[in-house]
Write a protein that holds these residues in place. Structure first.
Motif, PDB file in Angstrom:
ATOM      1  N   ILE A   1      -1.451  -5.359  -8.625  1.00 57.75           N
ATOM      2  CA  ILE A   1      -2.045  -4.923  -7.441  1.00 57.75           C
ATOM      3  C   ILE A   1      -3.072  -5.754  -6.779  1.00 57.75           C
ATOM      4  N   MET A   2      -3.716  -6.048  -7.640  1.00 59.82           N
ATOM      5  CA  MET A   2      -4.867  -6.960  -7.303  1.00 59.82           C
ATOM      6  C   MET A   2      -4.640  -8.339  -7.029  1.00 59.82           C
ATOM      7  N   TYR A   3      -4.064  -8.942  -7.706  1.00 61.19           N
ATOM      8  CA  TYR A   3      -3.672 -10.540  -7.686  1.00 61.19           C
ATOM      9  C   TYR A   3      -2.201 -10.706  -7.223  1.00 61.19           C
TER      10      TYR A   3
ATOM     11  N   ARG B   1      -5.929  -0.758  -1.623  1.00 58.87           N
ATOM     12  CA  ARG B   1      -5.562  -1.456  -2.815  1.00 58.87           C
ATOM     13  C   ARG B   1      -6.958  -1.164  -3.789  1.00 58.87           C
ATOM     14  N   LYS B   2      -7.951  -1.323  -3.123  1.00 58.83           N
ATOM     15  CA  LYS B   2      -9.438  -1.033  -3.778  1.00 58.83           C
ATOM     16  C   LYS B   2      -9.353   0.253  -4.367  1.00 58.83           C
TER      17      LYS B   2
ATOM     18  N   GLN C   1      -2.605  -3.049 -12.622  1.00 58.54           N
ATOM     19  CA  GLN C   1      -4.011  -3.470 -11.976  1.00 58.54           C
ATOM     20  C   GLN C   1      -4.099  -4.708 -11.469  1.00 58.54           C
ATOM     21  N   THR C   2      -3.576  -5.539 -12.444  1.00 54.07           N
ATOM     22  CA  THR C   2      -3.326  -6.968 -12.215  1.00 54.07           C
ATOM     23  C   THR C   2      -2.399  -7.253 -11.014  1.00 54.07           C
TER      24      THR C   2
ATOM     25  N   GLN D   1      -6.631   2.273  -5.056  1.00 54.04           N
ATOM     26  CA  GLN D   1      -5.773   2.615  -6.253  1.00 54.04           C
ATOM     27  C   GLN D   1      -6.465   1.754  -7.433  1.00 54.04           C
ATOM     28  N   LEU D   2      -6.949   0.524  -7.318  1.00 51.76           N
ATOM     29  CA  LEU D   2      -7.448  -0.059  -8.411  1.00 51.76           C
ATOM     30  C   LEU D   2      -8.676   1.015  -9.309  1.00 51.76           C
TER      31      LEU D   2
END
Length: 172
Positions: free
Chosen positions: A46-48, A124-125, A43-44, A127-128
């Motif tokens: 992918i997000m950041y 991305r959203k 998650q991290t 997938q998170l």
């Protein structure tokens, strides 16, 4: 003398068998926790990190211990050239190849297989959100695994010894 040696060997074999089964109950919650931590790292990433999925899976695999490492690193290897498989195919293939080395059960495998259907196919959203759902499902499986561990671990340790003693009594 031979009877005593045979009795000792039977009891030892049954005891070891019970301890190995008890270890499976002890390892399952730990391995589920490792998968949860790996998915949170994903998650991290992918997000950041804006890291490409194969690189993120490889990095997560390197940070995880065995047998979890084999699942994520294997998926990353299949997504990279020369295979160039999709995220779904590579993750499912890696799960199938590595699953027998884990103490986890079919419920955890189903969660990871369901995640593979959405990984890499949406924004991305989305997938998170799917990863967060998988983490919640795995957390409930971890709680169930801890309950099973508390319930059955001691029982299998004792049962191995007792079954060995019972077999020895039956033969003598």
């Amino acid at each position: 003398m031979l009877k005593i040696l045979g009795a000792v060997l039977v009891i030892a074999a049954a005891t070891v068998s019970g301890w190995l089964q008890a270890r499976q109950y002890a390892n399952r919650p730990h391995q589920i926790r490792k998968v949860i931590l790996a998915l949170r790292r994903l998650q991290t990433e992918i997000m950041y990190g804006f890291t490409p999925l194969p690189d993120a899976l490889q990095r997560i695999g390197e940070q995880s211990g065995e047998p979890i490492k084999a699942i994520f690193s294997g998926a990353a290897a299949e997504m990279n050239p020369p295979k160039n498989r999709t995220a779904q195919d590579s993750l499912q293939s890696s799960i199938e190849a590595s699953w027998r080395f884990t103490a986890m059960k079919a419920a955890e495998k189903d969660v990871l297989n369901q995640l593979s259907f959405t990984l890499g196919t949406s924004d991305r959203k989305d997938q998170l959100g799917h990863i967060a759902t998988a983490v919640r499902q795995l957390e409930s499986e971890e709680a169930a695994a801890r309950d099973e561990q508390n319930r059955y671990e001691k029982m299998f340790k004792s049962l191995g010894l007792l079954c060995g003693a019972f077999i020895v009594i039956l033969f003598y």
